[in-house]
Design a protein around this motif. Sequence first.
Motif, PDB file in Angstrom:
ATOM      1  N   GLU A 122      20.947  11.736 115.647  1.00 24.37           N
ATOM      2  CA  GLU A 122      21.148  12.195 117.011  1.00 24.37           C
ATOM      3  C   GLU A 122      22.587  12.602 117.308  1.00 24.37           C
ATOM      4  O   GLU A 122      22.854  13.278 118.312  1.00 24.37           O
ATOM      5  CB  GLU A 122      20.690  11.110 117.991  1.00 24.37           C
ATOM      6  N   TYR A 211      16.524  10.516 121.075  1.00 25.00           N
ATOM      7  CA  TYR A 211      15.969   9.793 119.930  1.00 25.00           C
ATOM      8  C   TYR A 211      15.129  10.749 119.094  1.00 25.00           C
ATOM      9  O   TYR A 211      14.297  11.496 119.633  1.00 25.00           O
ATOM     10  CB  TYR A 211      15.068   8.629 120.387  1.00 25.00           C
ATOM     11  N   ASN A 212      15.332  10.722 117.786  1.00 22.76           N
ATOM     12  CA  ASN A 212      14.451  11.456 116.885  1.00 22.76           C
ATOM     13  C   ASN A 212      13.138  10.692 116.751  1.00 22.76           C
ATOM     14  O   ASN A 212      13.143   9.472 116.514  1.00 22.76           O
ATOM     15  CB  ASN A 212      15.087  11.614 115.509  1.00 22.76           C
TER      16      ASN A 212
END
Length: 274
Positions: A122, A211-212
């Motif tokens: 991120e 957030y991934n």
Amino acid sequence: MNSAVIIGCGYVGKAVAQRWQPTLQVTATTTTITRVSELEGVAHRVVILNGTDLAGMRSLLQDQPIVLLSVGARSGDAYEETYLGTARTLVEALKDAPAVQQVIYTGSYAVYGDQGGAWVDEESAIAPTNRNGEILAETEQVLLSVKNAVKVCIFRLGGIYGPGRTLVRIFGRSAGTTRPGSGDEPSNWVHLDDIVGAIDFARQQQLEGVYNLVGSVPLPVRVLLDRVCSQNGLPTVAWDPTQPSNRAYNARVSNQKLRTAGYQFVHPEVVETG
């Protein structure tokens, strides 16, 4: 009973509505009148809303602590209105919606663009490779500009698979064909169960920031397609490394931040493709 509104109730939004309905008063929106009866089965209230309708958005947000923005463009030409237009309308409407405590948005890892196969998180610089990727990046910035006490949680989703959207259904037509490139680029997928689980986790933990939301193992595309074909009795895919790859995205996307926050993935790796 607490309440939540889901703006855009397609494949992801409908599944979240099913998760939330037993404990939250769920309002779902759609732009398609023919989907109202379908959504009435998973939501307490269904509203027909165009994402750029400011008056409608203001009305929708009243007394809604949680907002999930999970829209999807019907075509590439509709990206700007669907994503950026809806986000701008939402942010403007939030000025008159004091009850809203959190906005959760499902975006895409496409904002990372071509990183030469390197790991990204991120904190990595984004580098969209086309206009639609730029629109997604701009949408994030619009949402992150929200002031006051509203927490904004942005999920950058990988490719979505799950019931009704299996990998064999997505890639089956490639069986027996030759694709350009070596197939060594990483693929970043996330199962519907984990999208729903992470969104609910974000709601419960009041997460904010970026957030991934991808699986833990970014398999090379070649390995993934071999797995799809072998598991489903299909002829394998051949690769032609003399031809340039046509993939716009080339990055290994890390989900470590989300796992560190406490989310445990149900499907950390693609195992079943059928």
